[in-house]
Design a protein around this motif. Structure first.
Motif, mmCIF file in Angstrom:
data_model
loop_
_atom_site.group_PDB
_atom_site.id
_atom_site.type_symbol
_atom_site.label_atom_id
_atom_site.label_comp_id
_atom_site.label_asym_id
_atom_site.label_seq_id
_atom_site.Cartn_x
_atom_site.Cartn_y
_atom_site.Cartn_z
ATOM 1 N N ASN A 160 0.827 -1.209 0.000
ATOM 2 C CA ASN A 160 0.000 0.000 0.000
ATOM 3 C C ASN A 160 0.859 1.257 0.000
ATOM 4 O OD1 ASN A 160 -2.332 -1.508 0.020
ATOM 5 N ND2 ASN A 160 -2.680 -1.298 2.221
ATOM 6 N N VAL A 161 1.930 1.256 0.789
ATOM 7 C CA VAL A 161 2.835 2.408 0.816
ATOM 8 C C VAL A 161 3.467 2.601 -0.556
ATOM 9 C CG1 VAL A 161 5.026 3.253 1.763
ATOM 10 C CG2 VAL A 161 3.295 2.291 3.286
ATOM 11 N N THR A 162 3.918 1.524 -1.160
ATOM 12 C CA THR A 162 4.530 1.604 -2.488
ATOM 13 C C THR A 162 3.528 2.138 -3.506
ATOM 14 O OG1 THR A 162 5.992 -0.240 -1.968
ATOM 15 C CG2 THR A 162 5.688 0.274 -4.292
ATOM 16 N N ASN A 163 2.313 1.620 -3.461
ATOM 17 C CA ASN A 163 1.280 2.079 -4.399
ATOM 18 C C ASN A 163 0.954 3.553 -4.199
ATOM 19 O OD1 ASN A 163 1.133 -0.459 -5.498
ATOM 20 N ND2 ASN A 163 -0.659 -1.080 -4.305
ATOM 21 N N SER A 164 0.851 3.995 -2.959
ATOM 22 C CA SER A 164 0.525 5.407 -2.723
ATOM 23 C C SER A 164 1.659 6.312 -3.198
ATOM 24 C CB SER A 164 0.223 5.657 -1.252
ATOM 25 O OG SER A 164 1.378 5.536 -0.469
ATOM 26 N N ARG A 165 2.906 5.875 -3.018
ATOM 27 C CA ARG A 165 4.036 6.680 -3.504
ATOM 28 C C ARG A 165 4.057 6.723 -5.026
ATOM 29 N NH1 ARG A 165 8.636 4.880 0.871
ATOM 30 N NH2 ARG A 165 7.763 6.090 2.579
ATOM 31 N N GLU A 166 3.711 5.607 -5.669
ATOM 32 C CA GLU A 166 3.657 5.591 -7.132
ATOM 33 C C GLU A 166 2.538 6.503 -7.640
ATOM 34 O OE1 GLU A 166 3.333 1.455 -8.126
ATOM 35 O OE2 GLU A 166 5.470 1.087 -7.802
ATOM 36 N N ILE A 167 1.422 6.539 -6.942
ATOM 37 C CA ILE A 167 0.314 7.430 -7.329
ATOM 38 C C ILE A 167 0.739 8.880 -7.186
ATOM 39 C CG2 ILE A 167 -1.985 8.224 -6.621
ATOM 40 C CD1 ILE A 167 -2.627 5.264 -6.000
ATOM 41 N N LYS A 168 1.429 9.214 -6.102
ATOM 42 C CA LYS A 168 1.904 10.593 -5.915
ATOM 43 C C LYS A 168 2.867 10.987 -7.029
ATOM 44 C CE LYS A 168 1.439 10.691 -0.905
ATOM 45 N NZ LYS A 168 2.140 10.672 0.391
ATOM 46 N N GLN A 169 3.756 10.063 -7.393
ATOM 47 C CA GLN A 169 4.704 10.349 -8.475
ATOM 48 C C GLN A 169 3.980 10.521 -9.804
ATOM 49 O OE1 GLN A 169 7.483 7.108 -8.266
ATOM 50 N NE2 GLN A 169 8.681 8.046 -6.625
ATOM 51 N N ALA A 170 2.980 9.701 -10.033
ATOM 52 C CA ALA A 170 2.202 9.822 -11.278
ATOM 53 C C ALA A 170 1.450 11.144 -11.309
ATOM 54 C CB ALA A 170 1.237 8.646 -11.407
ATOM 55 N N ASN A 171 0.889 11.540 -10.178
ATOM 56 C CA ASN A 171 0.183 12.823 -10.122
ATOM 57 C C ASN A 171 1.134 13.986 -10.358
ATOM 58 O OD1 ASN A 171 -2.294 11.665 -9.656
ATOM 59 N ND2 ASN A 171 -2.150 11.832 -7.432
ATOM 60 N N LEU A 172 2.329 13.889 -9.803
ATOM 61 C CA LEU A 172 3.325 14.936 -10.011
ATOM 62 C C LEU A 172 3.729 15.000 -11.481
ATOM 63 C CD1 LEU A 172 5.178 17.087 -8.789
ATOM 64 C CD2 LEU A 172 6.845 15.267 -8.381
ATOM 65 N N LEU A 173 3.916 13.848 -12.107
ATOM 66 C CA LEU A 173 4.263 13.810 -13.523
ATOM 67 C C LEU A 173 3.134 14.403 -14.365
ATOM 68 C CD1 LEU A 173 6.243 12.934 -15.719
ATOM 69 C CD2 LEU A 173 5.113 10.707 -15.710
#
Length: 130
Positions: free
Chosen positions: A106-119
């Motif tokens: 879940n932590v990994t997924n949330s960090r990937e979502i944040k990175q995708a949103n930033l991109l």
């Protein structure tokens, strides 16, 4: 009939198994605590996976009495294991492993979502420039 030296060997194996389970549980708990301070959860997931393999291998080796040709050894092993609450410890370890793995994912997924949103934000801002 089981002699005292044989019984002590059985007890020693069960205590070693209990110790291995509790050490693994402590390690998993420490990894979970580290998640909040560490950016690289993939490393922790990898550590947990390797520890899971290692503990499984150790527990299988310590189950050697179950493959004994003497029924009395098997029965005594199972009774002693039950008296010392090994099944409860093992179930606790299994529950912890599944919860910790889910949390790390879940932590990994949330960090990937944040990175995708930033991109997406960066790409949107770049599109306004052109």
């Amino acid at each position: 009939h089981v002699s005292w030296p044989e019984y002590l060997l059985i007890v020693e194996m069960i205590i070693a198994k209990k110790q291995a389970i509790n050490n693994a549980l402590s390690h998993f708990i420490n990894n979970t605590i580290k998640v909040s301070r560490q950016k690289n959860t993939r490393k922790l997931i990898e550590e947990n996976a390797l520890l899971t393999l290692e503990i499984s291998n150790t527990l299988l080796k310590l189950d050697a009495v179950r493959f004994s040709r003497f029924v009395s050894h098997k029965i005594l092993y199972e009774l002693t294991e039950k008296r010392l609450g090994l099944e409860r410890d093992y179930n606790q370890l299994q529950n912890a492993i599944s919860q910790i793995d889910q949390s790390l994912n879940n932590v990994t997924n949330s960090r990937e979502i944040k990175q995708a949103n930033l991109l997406n934000l960066i790409l949107r801002n770049m599109s306004y420039l052109f």
